[in-house]
Structures are given as structure tokens and as C-alpha cells.
Design an enzyme around this catalytic site. Structure first.
Site, PDB file in Angstrom:
ATOM      1  N   ASN A 139      78.602 -52.233 -15.409  1.00 19.70           N
ATOM      2  CA  ASN A 139      77.693 -52.495 -16.425  1.00 19.70           C
ATOM      3  C   ASN A 139      78.557 -53.049 -17.775  1.00 19.70           C
ATOM      4  O   ASN A 139      77.796 -54.024 -18.525  1.00 19.70           O
ATOM      5  CB  ASN A 139      76.426 -51.969 -16.643  1.00 19.70           C
ATOM      6  N   TYR A 175      83.465 -66.265 -23.557  1.00 16.65           N
ATOM      7  CA  TYR A 175      82.565 -65.552 -22.735  1.00 16.65           C
ATOM      8  C   TYR A 175      82.379 -65.693 -21.490  1.00 16.65           C
ATOM      9  O   TYR A 175      82.226 -65.205 -20.296  1.00 16.65           O
ATOM     10  CB  TYR A 175      81.365 -65.212 -23.798  1.00 16.65           C
ATOM     11  N   THR A 178      75.377 -46.430 -22.818  1.00 17.08           N
ATOM     12  CA  THR A 178      74.647 -45.950 -23.944  1.00 17.08           C
ATOM     13  C   THR A 178      73.472 -46.824 -24.536  1.00 17.08           C
ATOM     14  O   THR A 178      72.971 -46.271 -25.326  1.00 17.08           O
ATOM     15  CB  THR A 178      75.728 -46.080 -25.039  1.00 17.08           C
ATOM     16  N   PRO A 206      71.926 -62.024 -15.432  1.00 15.52           N
ATOM     17  CA  PRO A 206      70.640 -62.311 -16.001  1.00 15.52           C
ATOM     18  C   PRO A 206      70.863 -63.396 -17.027  1.00 15.52           C
ATOM     19  O   PRO A 206      72.016 -63.878 -17.196  1.00 15.52           O
ATOM     20  CB  PRO A 206      70.760 -61.146 -17.030  1.00 15.52           C
ATOM     21  N   GLY A 250      71.000 -50.618 -23.598  1.00 15.75           N
ATOM     22  CA  GLY A 250      70.592 -51.865 -22.827  1.00 15.75           C
ATOM     23  C   GLY A 250      70.490 -51.699 -21.178  1.00 15.75           C
ATOM     24  O   GLY A 250      69.652 -50.495 -20.980  1.00 15.75           O
ATOM     25  N   THR A 257      68.794 -57.399 -25.686  1.00 16.21           N
ATOM     26  CA  THR A 257      69.256 -55.704 -25.811  1.00 16.21           C
ATOM     27  C   THR A 257      70.051 -55.839 -27.218  1.00 16.21           C
ATOM     28  O   THR A 257      69.829 -56.517 -27.938  1.00 16.21           O
ATOM     29  CB  THR A 257      70.126 -55.563 -24.430  1.00 16.21           C
ATOM     30  N   GLU A 258      71.111 -54.837 -27.123  1.00 15.77           N
ATOM     31  CA  GLU A 258      72.139 -55.161 -28.452  1.00 15.77           C
ATOM     32  C   GLU A 258      73.111 -56.447 -28.402  1.00 15.77           C
ATOM     33  O   GLU A 258      73.681 -56.644 -29.038  1.00 15.77           O
ATOM     34  CB  GLU A 258      72.949 -53.739 -28.578  1.00 15.77           C
TER      35      GLU A 258
END
Length: 252
Positions: free
Chosen positions: A86, A152, A10, A182, A12, A187-188
Site C-alpha cells: 500500500n 507519478y 500510518t 482507485p 489512509g 486521504t493524505e
């Protein structure tokens, strides 16, 4: 024509990858929770690139939804050549003693369990057809831990280990497994991490030019278009201004 299933399409990296692969010889199964965005992406791909697109609208954290979605695939969509894991997120930036349990669970459920759920459903389909390629979107946080990144980073360490484990498990089945990790990527991601705080999100990339989703989409395309005898196991990508998780030059 190959078929690629992309989770978290949706926005990124997921969205950029769908658009990049649609320019090549790929039909696409795009998944995510935000149906309206999936429908917009489907229309864009069909109009611009004339490729077939199937939407699967579900929450990767919910095992029943994952199973139902994959089980619902029409016969001609069941030959999945590529799985791109992803979907993922970071939520919060706290020391471990101040961590918010809901944040931890969202990251663990999405970044680890979601990857396991979808891979468990798709990998046997690839094994049955005797080939396939799994691409996992990791992070430099999968090998380097930074302050306040605790949980995370732990989930991305898990992704790094899972990628290596999948590579070994899939070896005898002629299925490739690649991980792309990365660095600073705009992105978001930061908007989600800081729960909608625009200023905090922007400060993450202040003073440098970060990576963009399209950069990683190009890396994914590269990995997927190597000759049949070549498997790219692991790629780390950072902006020029970032050496690793600790060293960033914010004057470029």
C-alpha cells in the site's frame, strides 16, 4: 487466523485496511515511518478487536531497513499469509520540463522500489509455505496518463505491470496476486502531493463526493475473502462522479 502485513499503515488506505481486517480473522503486521501513529493503531486494534499486532517501523525506500525489519520477525510472525503493498505517494504536479528531481526520486523510490524490496523479502516466505496473497494498491493512473501526472503515472504504470508479472511468476506457487486501482480518493494523498497546501488539496475533491479509505479497505477485504479457487486479478474503483482519469462531474 491469518496474518496480513500492510505497508504504509500510518494513514489512509493502509490504516483503514488494518482496522477492517482486524474485524475479521486477521492478525496484523503494520509498517510505516511514523512510529507514534503505528503505536496508536496497534492500541486501537488490540482494544477494539482483540487481535495481535506487530509494529515494524522502517522506511520502505531503504533496502537495508526493509531487510532488517523482515529478518527481525519472530518465528511465530513469519507465516505471512497476505502482503498488502500500500505504501505510495504523489509529490508535485508539474510539466515534465519543470519537474523537481527530488519529487521524482521520492515517487520512484516509494512506489516502485519499495514495492520490489518488500515483495522480494516476503514472496519467498509465501512460496515456502505453499500459499499466500499479494495485494498491490495501484491507481487508475496506472492505465491512463493525465497532464502533469507524468512521473507519478509512470510509477503506477509500473505497479500495473509488476502486478501482472507477479501474477504470472507466482502462478505455479499457488500464490494469488491482485491489484486494486482507485480513482479520486480523499486521504493524505493530495496534502502530500501539494506539500501541505490545504486549499489546493481540498480543491481536488471540490464539487463531488470522492472515495474514502474505507471504500478501498472493503474492496481489499472482498478480494481476500474469496474462495481458495478464486483470484480477483484487477479491480478499478472510482466515485460515481468520475468516469476515468479525464472525465469528472463536479456538480454531484
Amino acid at each position: 487466523m491469518r496474518t496480513a502485513l500492510i505497508t504504509g499503515a500510518t494513514s489512509g488506505i493502509g490504516k483503514a485496511t488494518a482496522l477492517r481486517l482486524a474485524q475479521d480473522e486477521f492478525n496484523l503486521i503494520i509498517t510505516g515511518r511514523r512510529l507514534e501513529r503505528l503505536e496508536e493503531l496497534k492500541k486501537e486494534i488490540e482494544v477494539k478487536y482483540k487481535k495481535d499486532v506487530l509494529i515494524l517501523n522502517f522506511d520502505i525506500r531503504n533496502l537495508d531497513e526493509v531487510n532488517k525489519a523482515i529478518d527481525s520477525l519472530p518465528k511465530h510472525w513469519r507465516k505471512i499469509d497476505v502482503l498488502i503493498n500500500n505504501a505510495g505517494l504523489a509529490v508535485g504536479l508539474n510539466h515534465i520540463q519543470d519537474g523537481i528531481i527530488d519529487d521524482w526520486e521520492r515517487m520512484i523510490d516509494t512506489n516502485i522500489k519499495g514495492v520490489l524490496y518488500i515483495t522480494r523479502k516476503v514472496a519467498p516466505m509465501m512460496i515456502e509455505q505453499g500459499k499466500g496473497h499479494i495485494v498491490n494498491i495501484g491507481s487508475i493512473a496506472g492505465t491512463q496518463v493525465y497532464e502533469n501526472g507524468n512521473v507519478y503515472c509512470a510509477t503506477k504504470h509500473a505497479m500495473h505491470a509488476l502486478s501482472q508479472g507477479m501474477r504470472q511468476d507466482m502462478l505455479k506457487h499457488n500464490i494469488k496476486v491482485s491489484e486494486i486501482r482507485p480513482g479520486l480518493l480523499e486521504t493524505e494523498f493530495s496534502m502530500v502531493r501539494f506539500k501541505g497546501d490545504v486549499e489546493k488539496a481540498k480543491s481536488t475533491y471540490q464539487g463531488l463526493t470522492p472515495l474514502f479509505a474505507e471504500d478501498i479497505a472493503e474492496a481489499i477485504h472482498f478480494v481476500l475473502t474469496r474462495p481458495a479457487h478464486v483470484c480477483i486479478n484487477d479491480i478499478e474503483v472510482t466515485p460515481v462522479a468520475q468516469a476515468n482519469a479525464y472525465y469528472v462531474n463536479r456538480n454531484l
